[in-house]
Scaffold this motif. Structure first.
Motif, PDB file in Angstrom:
ATOM      1  N   ASN A  54       0.817  -1.212   0.000  1.00 29.77           N
ATOM      2  CA  ASN A  54       0.000   0.000   0.000  1.00 29.77           C
ATOM      3  C   ASN A  54       0.851   1.261   0.000  1.00 29.77           C
ATOM      4  OD1 ASN A  54      -2.564  -1.162  -0.065  1.00 29.77           O
ATOM      5  ND2 ASN A  54      -2.545  -1.545   2.139  1.00 29.77           N
ATOM      6  N   SER A 100      -3.707  -2.833  -6.148  1.00 35.27           N
ATOM      7  CA  SER A 100      -3.887  -2.594  -4.712  1.00 35.27           C
ATOM      8  C   SER A 100      -5.091  -3.375  -4.185  1.00 35.27           C
ATOM      9  CB  SER A 100      -4.072  -1.097  -4.452  1.00 35.27           C
ATOM     10  OG  SER A 100      -4.312  -0.839  -3.086  1.00 35.27           O
ATOM     11  N   LYS A 104      -5.027  -6.552  -1.441  1.00 35.57           N
ATOM     12  CA  LYS A 104      -5.811  -6.547  -0.203  1.00 35.57           C
ATOM     13  C   LYS A 104      -6.608  -7.836  -0.029  1.00 35.57           C
ATOM     14  CE  LYS A 104      -6.264  -1.510   0.052  1.00 35.57           C
ATOM     15  NZ  LYS A 104      -7.187  -0.347  -0.091  1.00 35.57           N
TER      16      LYS A 104
END
Length: 264
Positions: A54, A100, A104
């Motif tokens: 991140n 991203s 996750k």
């Protein structure tokens, strides 16, 4: 020494993943119950990798957005070139943001690790565009300053011409002005050359085109040195013109303050 260190490391790893828990039953110590906390360790690893990914993605997206601002401020790119650059960067930003989201949702540490590494290794548009746009922006600033120096040179020429018409010997000032104009012209050429060599570079060529970036930076540096010399020439011209002006003012002042001859 290395064997000792390896042994200590192995022991520490064993005891960090398997922790003995001693139970008491009716005041009697029972046999130890071995609890495997490898799942907890895996969760921590996933969390660390997520955090790292991140941070890297956010840093890249932020910098890419700054590059868009720089591109739009460059005078020496056509509107079509700017639109092309912005479109490519926006595509890169969208790809990073999609990655991203995938990171996750990754639960497998090996898959997650591969995705995190791809942030650094696979996104060549980012790796190419950062130096490319920085060089184009630097060359554009160099050319802008050179344009301002040209206007400054033109004003100095006007003052030199006035002094020459008044009968002052300005040959040394004209020599300085010629050198100043030559350095300004070369700075503009260097700026144009720097943009010209990096503009056609593509992500697929990276990192093979690193040498071209290095050459372009040297070109810009040469242009900056040209402008430093041009500025020094301009300062010498101003000083020469000021000295000539002060000399005239002193002469006129002497005439005004000279005592009149007595009348007969």
């Amino acid at each position: 020494m290395k064997k000792v260190f390896s042994f200590i490391l192995l022991v520490s790893l064993l005891f960090s993943t398997i922790t003995p828990v001693y139970a008491m039953e009716n005041g009697v110590m029972q046999k130890p119950v071995m609890v495997n906390d490898s799942s907890k360790s895996a969760e921590n690893k996933v969390e660390r990798l997520n955090d790292r990914a991140n941070k890297e993605i956010n840093r890249r997206v932020e910098l890419l957005n700054k590059l868009i601002t720089k591109i739009n401020s460059v005078k020496r790119l056509t509107p079509a070139q700017k639109l092309s650059f912005v479109a490519e960067i926006q595509t890169e930003i969208s790809s990073l943001q999609s990655l991203s989201g995938k990171i996750k949702s990754d639960t497998d540490p090996l898959v997650l690790k591969a995705d995190v590494q791809s942030v650094i290794k696979s996104y060549k548009v980012y790796l190419l565009f950062v130096p490319k746009i920085e060089i184009i922006a630097a060359a554009d600033r160099l050319a802008n300053v050179a344009d301002e120096m040209s206007s400054y040179s033109a004003k100095l020429k006007t003052r030199i011409d006035v002094a020459k018409t008044a009968g002052t010997d300005v040959s040394s000032l004209e020599t300085l002005l010629a050198d100043m104009n030559a350095k300004i012209a070369d700075a503009k050429t260097q700026a144009s050359n720097a943009i010209g060599v990096v503009l056609p570079l593509t992500p697929d060529e990276y990192p093979g085109n690193v040498a071209i970036f290095q050459s372009a930076r040297k070109t810009i540096q040469a242009g900056r040195l040209d402008l430093v010399t041009a500025l020094q020439d301009g300062q010498k011209i101003r000083k020469g013109l000021k000295g000539e002006k002060m000399e005239k003012m002193g002469s006129e002042s002497a005439k005004v303050t000279k005592e009149p001859e007595p009348t007969q």
